[in-house]
Design a protein around this motif. Structure first.
Motif, PDB file in Angstrom:
ATOM      1  N   ARG A  25       2.027   1.786  -3.504  1.00 37.79           N
ATOM      2  CA  ARG A  25       0.967   2.339  -4.356  1.00 37.79           C
ATOM      3  C   ARG A  25       0.707   3.801  -4.015  1.00 37.79           C
ATOM      4  NH1 ARG A  25      -1.315  -2.655  -3.216  1.00 37.79           N
ATOM      5  NH2 ARG A  25      -2.868  -1.746  -1.808  1.00 37.79           N
ATOM      6  N   LEU A  26       0.743   4.142  -2.719  1.00 34.14           N
ATOM      7  CA  LEU A  26       0.537   5.537  -2.321  1.00 34.14           C
ATOM      8  C   LEU A  26       1.589   6.444  -2.947  1.00 34.14           C
ATOM      9  CD1 LEU A  26      -0.419   6.967   1.100  1.00 34.14           C
ATOM     10  CD2 LEU A  26       1.650   7.803   0.012  1.00 34.14           C
ATOM     11  N   GLN A  47     -12.144   7.175   3.716  1.00 28.38           N
ATOM     12  CA  GLN A  47     -12.020   6.491   2.428  1.00 28.38           C
ATOM     13  C   GLN A  47     -13.320   6.630   1.637  1.00 28.38           C
ATOM     14  OE1 GLN A  47     -11.728   2.245   2.631  1.00 28.38           O
ATOM     15  NE2 GLN A  47     -10.761   2.069   0.615  1.00 28.38           N
ATOM     16  N   ALA A  55       0.691  13.618   0.865  1.00 32.73           N
ATOM     17  CA  ALA A  55      -0.301  12.558   0.709  1.00 32.73           C
ATOM     18  C   ALA A  55      -0.382  11.772   2.008  1.00 32.73           C
ATOM     19  CB  ALA A  55       0.077  11.631  -0.449  1.00 32.73           C
ATOM     20  N   GLN A  56      -1.513  11.107   2.170  1.00 32.66           N
ATOM     21  CA  GLN A  56      -1.659  10.176   3.281  1.00 32.66           C
ATOM     22  C   GLN A  56      -2.668   9.109   2.868  1.00 32.66           C
ATOM     23  OE1 GLN A  56      -3.898  12.367   6.646  1.00 32.66           O
ATOM     24  NE2 GLN A  56      -4.778  10.324   6.449  1.00 32.66           N
ATOM     25  N   PRO A  57      -2.618   7.943   3.499  1.00 36.35           N
ATOM     26  CA  PRO A  57      -3.662   6.961   3.235  1.00 36.35           C
ATOM     27  C   PRO A  57      -5.014   7.508   3.711  1.00 36.35           C
ATOM     28  CG  PRO A  57      -1.797   5.977   4.413  1.00 36.35           C
ATOM     29  CD  PRO A  57      -1.621   7.453   4.475  1.00 36.35           C
ATOM     30  N   VAL A 116      -5.376   9.121  -0.186  1.00 37.73           N
ATOM     31  CA  VAL A 116      -5.350   8.075  -1.197  1.00 37.73           C
ATOM     32  C   VAL A 116      -6.324   6.970  -0.792  1.00 37.73           C
ATOM     33  CG1 VAL A 116      -3.895   6.465  -2.482  1.00 37.73           C
ATOM     34  CG2 VAL A 116      -2.967   8.681  -1.761  1.00 37.73           C
ATOM     35  N   LEU A 141      -8.160   8.645  -5.272  1.00 35.97           N
ATOM     36  CA  LEU A 141      -7.772   9.637  -4.272  1.00 35.97           C
ATOM     37  C   LEU A 141      -8.772  10.774  -4.296  1.00 35.97           C
ATOM     38  CD1 LEU A 141      -4.824  11.906  -5.492  1.00 35.97           C
ATOM     39  CD2 LEU A 141      -6.339  10.672  -7.035  1.00 35.97           C
ATOM     40  N   ALA A 191       0.832  -1.202   0.000  1.00 34.43           N
ATOM     41  CA  ALA A 191       0.000   0.000   0.000  1.00 34.43           C
ATOM     42  C   ALA A 191       0.870   1.256   0.000  1.00 34.43           C
ATOM     43  CB  ALA A 191      -0.937   0.002   1.206  1.00 34.43           C
ATOM     44  N   THR A 195      -5.409   3.126  -0.850  1.00 35.37           N
ATOM     45  CA  THR A 195      -4.535   2.526   0.166  1.00 35.37           C
ATOM     46  C   THR A 195      -4.966   2.969   1.569  1.00 35.37           C
ATOM     47  OG1 THR A 195      -2.985   4.378   0.012  1.00 35.37           O
ATOM     48  CG2 THR A 195      -2.592   2.496  -1.434  1.00 35.37           C
TER      49      THR A 195
END
Length: 305
Positions: free
Chosen positions: A152-153, A184, A165-167, A244, A190, A149, A247
Motif C-alpha cells: 500500500r505504501l 501517524q 516515502a516512509q510509513p 504514509v 499521508l 502495508a 501504513t
C-alpha cells in the motif's frame, strides 16, 4: 583525501542556495528543523501532496526492491501476502541465516556491517538498482510492518508522485518524540514531511542515485536523511516526501547508535558533520578544510576497501 561529489543547486538563485546552506551548516536542529517543516507546509499550500493521479498498477512492481535488515534471519516484517517486487534479506551480522529463518526463499546478502549507513552502502554496491523511476526500500530489523502495508505504501508513493516515502510512526515508537512530524495522523492517507528517517525509507531511483555518493564510508548513516536526501530532492525539483498514515510502523527498540564509536574512529554526529560538509562543497560553498580533510581521512580506508 578530497572526493568529487555531484554538484547541487549550482545555477539556482542565491536566496535558495543560502537558505539550504543555513539548514545544512548554518543553524542548529532547533532552528533548521522547524524552518524545514514550515517550508514544506508552504510548498503543500501550493502543491498539495494529498492530490494525486491514477496510475497503472499501483503498488509494488517487479522493478522495485525491498531490503530487509536481519540478524541471522531475525526481523519484524510480517509477510501476510506476497510482494510483486524482489525482497532481499541483508544479514548484517555476517554469519549467515539461522536454519529455517527464510521460509519464503528470498535472496540473501550476509556481510558484517556496523550500522544502517554501512548496510545501505553495501546493499547499493551489491544489488542492481531499481529500474526507471522505481523505488528501493531499506527496512531495519526492528521495524514492525506487514508486506501488505509495504504494498500500500508503494501504491501511495506512485499515486502521489513521491520521491521519498516512509510509513508514519506510531505513538509507541521511539521516533515519535524526536520527529513529531512523522507521527501517524488520524483520518488521512499521508502527510507531507521535510525528512524521511533512515530506519525505513523508500527512495525513488533518481533521488537514490544522486544522494548515495554523500554516504560513502559513513557507517551510521547519520546526515543522509536530514541533509543529503532533502537537498538532493530540492536539486531535482522533487522535494516531495510523504509519511504514509495508511501504513504506520512500530519501532520496537530504542535508539542505540548515537554514542557508538565506529571502526573509523568517528561517532555518528561526526559522520553527520562530514555529510554536511560534503553537501556544502557540492553546493559550491567553502568549508573548514582542516576539519573536512580529517573526517574524510577517517573514512578513506572504508571507501578504498
Amino acid at each position: 583525501m578530497t572526493q568529487a561529489f555531484p554538484p547541487l543547486l549550482q545555477g539556482r538563485s542565491e536566496a535558495e542556495r543560502l537558505q539550504w546552506a543555513r539548514w545544512v551548516l548554518g543553524s542548529h536542529s532547533d532552528q533548521f528543523l522547524p524552518e524545514m517543516v514550515a517550508a514544506v507546509d508552504q510548498l503543500n499550500r501550493q502543491y498539495p501532496i494529498e492530490q494525486g493521479q491514477p496510475v497503472v498498477n499501483p503498488g509494488a512492481t517487479s522493478n522495485d526492491l525491498v531490503v530487509i535488515a536481519t540478524q541471522r534471519g531475525r526481523h519484524c516484517v510480517v509477510f501476510d501476502q506476497p510482494l510483486a517486487c524482489p525482497v532481499v534479506l541483508f544479514d548484517w551480522n555476517g554469519e549467515g541465516l539461522e536454519p529455517g529463518s527464510n521460509p519464503h526463499g528470498f535472496d540473501v546478502i550476509s556481510v558484517a556491517t556496523e550500522c544502517k549507513g554501512h548496510l545501505m552502502e553495501e546493499a547499493w554496491k551489491r544489488l542492481p538498482p531499481p529500474a526507471g523511476d522505481h523505488y528501493m526500500g531499506f527496512i531495519d530489523d526492528d521495524v514492525l510492518i506487514s508486506a501488505s502495508a509495504i504494498n500500500r505504501l508503494l501504491a501511495v508513493a506512485r499515486i502521489h508522485n513521491l520521491s521519498a516515502a516512509q510509513p508514519a510512526v506510531r505513538f509507541g515508537s521511539s521516533l515519535c518524540q524526536e520527529y513529531g512530524w512523522l507521527r501517524q495522523r488520524a483520518c488521512t492517507t499521508l502527510h507531507r514531511v521535510p525528512i524521511v528517517e533512515i530506519m525505513s525509507p523508500f527512495l525513488r531511483r533518481d533521488l537514490l542515485d544522486l544522494a548515495m555518493p554523500f554516504l560513502t564510508g559513513v557507517r551510521s548513516g547519520y546526515g543522509l536523511d536530514r541533509f543529503a536526501l532533502p537537498l538532493c530532492a530540492a536539486h531535482l525539483n522533487a522535494w516531495r516526501f510523504g509519511a504514509v498514515d495508511l501504513t504506520p510502523l512500530t519501532h520496537v527498540r530504542v535508539f542505540g547508535s548515537l554514542e557508538k564509536r565506529f571502526s573509523n574512529g568517528l561517532r555518528s554526529k561526526e559522520e553527520a558533520y562530514l555529510v554536511r560538509l560534503r553537501v556544502m562543497l557540492a553546493m559550491g560553498f567553502d568549508v573548514d578544510r582542516e576539519i573536512y580533510e580529517r573526517l574524510e581521512a577517517a573514512v578513506a580506508p572504508a571507501i578504498l576497501a
